[in-house]
Design a protein around this motif. Sequence first.
Motif, mmCIF file in Angstrom:
data_model
loop_
_atom_site.group_PDB
_atom_site.id
_atom_site.type_symbol
_atom_site.label_atom_id
_atom_site.label_comp_id
_atom_site.label_asym_id
_atom_site.label_seq_id
_atom_site.Cartn_x
_atom_site.Cartn_y
_atom_site.Cartn_z
ATOM 1 N N ALA A 79 0.743 -1.416 -0.005
ATOM 2 C CA ALA A 79 -0.023 0.031 0.012
ATOM 3 C C ALA A 79 0.789 1.281 -0.029
ATOM 4 C CB ALA A 79 -0.886 0.041 1.149
ATOM 5 N N ASP A 80 2.042 1.219 0.316
ATOM 6 C CA ASP A 80 3.101 2.236 0.331
ATOM 7 C C ASP A 80 4.243 1.803 0.080
ATOM 8 O OD1 ASP A 80 4.382 4.614 1.088
ATOM 9 O OD2 ASP A 80 3.936 4.465 3.372
ATOM 10 N N ALA A 81 4.731 2.121 -1.095
ATOM 11 C CA ALA A 81 6.057 1.748 -1.677
ATOM 12 C C ALA A 81 7.294 2.536 -1.186
ATOM 13 C CB ALA A 81 6.044 1.908 -2.958
ATOM 14 N N GLN A 82 6.666 3.340 -0.241
ATOM 15 C CA GLN A 82 8.079 4.227 0.518
ATOM 16 C C GLN A 82 8.454 3.488 1.848
ATOM 17 O OE1 GLN A 82 9.654 6.681 -1.164
ATOM 18 N NE2 GLN A 82 8.276 5.778 -2.752
ATOM 19 N N ARG A 83 7.954 2.423 2.230
ATOM 20 C CA ARG A 83 8.000 1.827 3.444
ATOM 21 C C ARG A 83 8.394 0.479 3.429
ATOM 22 N NH1 ARG A 83 5.329 -1.103 7.096
ATOM 23 N NH2 ARG A 83 3.356 -1.166 5.880
ATOM 24 N N VAL A 84 9.204 0.012 4.057
ATOM 25 C CA VAL A 84 9.839 -1.477 4.194
ATOM 26 C C VAL A 84 8.547 -2.245 4.983
ATOM 27 C CG1 VAL A 84 11.482 -3.333 4.936
ATOM 28 C CG2 VAL A 84 12.133 -1.199 3.746
ATOM 29 N N ALA A 85 8.208 -3.347 4.214
ATOM 30 C CA ALA A 85 7.378 -4.207 5.051
ATOM 31 C C ALA A 85 8.107 -5.406 5.753
ATOM 32 C CB ALA A 85 6.020 -4.876 4.033
ATOM 33 N N ALA A 86 8.969 -6.015 5.131
ATOM 34 C CA ALA A 86 9.693 -7.137 5.871
ATOM 35 C C ALA A 86 11.156 -7.117 5.548
ATOM 36 C CB ALA A 86 9.090 -8.324 5.366
ATOM 37 N N ILE A 87 11.859 -7.634 6.363
ATOM 38 C CA ILE A 87 13.358 -7.800 5.967
ATOM 39 C C ILE A 87 13.655 -9.272 6.428
ATOM 40 C CG2 ILE A 87 15.864 -7.375 6.536
ATOM 41 C CD1 ILE A 87 14.862 -4.260 7.158
ATOM 42 N N VAL A 88 13.956 -10.221 5.504
ATOM 43 C CA VAL A 88 14.555 -11.505 5.771
ATOM 44 C C VAL A 88 16.021 -11.614 5.848
ATOM 45 C CG1 VAL A 88 13.910 -13.765 5.180
ATOM 46 C CG2 VAL A 88 12.324 -12.050 4.815
ATOM 47 N N LEU A 89 16.533 -12.111 6.846
ATOM 48 C CA LEU A 89 17.989 -12.454 6.586
ATOM 49 C C LEU A 89 18.099 -13.877 6.834
ATOM 50 C CD1 LEU A 89 19.189 -10.170 9.722
ATOM 51 C CD2 LEU A 89 19.039 -9.592 7.424
ATOM 52 N N ASP A 90 19.384 -14.336 6.067
ATOM 53 C CA ASP A 90 19.541 -15.912 6.064
ATOM 54 C C ASP A 90 20.854 -15.815 6.411
ATOM 55 O OD1 ASP A 90 19.673 -18.591 5.077
ATOM 56 O OD2 ASP A 90 19.799 -18.066 3.048
ATOM 57 N N VAL A 91 21.110 -16.561 7.437
ATOM 58 C CA VAL A 91 22.490 -16.775 8.179
ATOM 59 C C VAL A 91 23.097 -17.947 7.499
ATOM 60 C CG1 VAL A 91 23.713 -16.821 10.358
ATOM 61 C CG2 VAL A 91 21.745 -15.219 10.162
ATOM 62 N N ARG A 92 24.255 -17.855 7.158
ATOM 63 C CA ARG A 92 24.664 -19.101 6.181
ATOM 64 C C ARG A 92 26.320 -19.478 6.788
ATOM 65 N NH1 ARG A 92 21.918 -16.489 1.598
ATOM 66 N NH2 ARG A 92 23.886 -15.191 1.068
ATOM 67 N N PRO A 93 26.252 -20.189 7.899
ATOM 68 C CA PRO A 93 27.682 -20.777 8.217
ATOM 69 C C PRO A 93 27.977 -21.819 7.576
ATOM 70 C CG PRO A 93 25.943 -21.587 9.909
ATOM 71 C CD PRO A 93 25.385 -20.848 8.976
ATOM 72 N N GLN A 94 29.409 -21.875 7.410
ATOM 73 C CA GLN A 94 29.830 -22.949 6.299
ATOM 74 C C GLN A 94 29.752 -24.098 7.112
ATOM 75 O OE1 GLN A 94 30.104 -22.040 3.047
ATOM 76 N NE2 GLN A 94 29.174 -20.229 4.083
#
Length: 141
Positions: A79-94
């Motif tokens: 509804a508002d392209a000027q705002r972040v709705a979600a941030i997803v992080l993917d932590v990748r240890p080796q």
Amino acid sequence: MEEITVRHQDQDTFAILIRDHLLWVDQPHAGGDAGPTPLELLTASLAACAAHFARRHLKEHGIPDAGLEVGGRFTLATADAQRVAAIVLDVRPQWALSPTQREELHEALENCPVLTSLRASPRISATITCPDGKPRSAAVA
């Protein structure tokens, strides 16, 4: 903490001065691509903070930290392209982690100050300082 300065360069391109570091930010739709967008920097800041706390946790628990990566993606509010709705992080240890080690690593990420700051919705204000030198304050959010 020292002030971070953002200085206009050209069109939608800005230089960011942080201590002795120089970063570029812009909007690629304006024809340039000198650096990430501000929302990409927001996501990168969170991912970098998470990577720092993940690496520290792995090292403190004798788990190899070499090659650790943290990916980050954000989506905009529909509804508002000027705002972040979600941030997803993917932590990748080796290295493979047990379920307990994964849970402990996830808990360590909760200490990231960028994450805790975003969750607390910090008070933001702005001061407009005109050439006459008289500051004028305005609430931003």
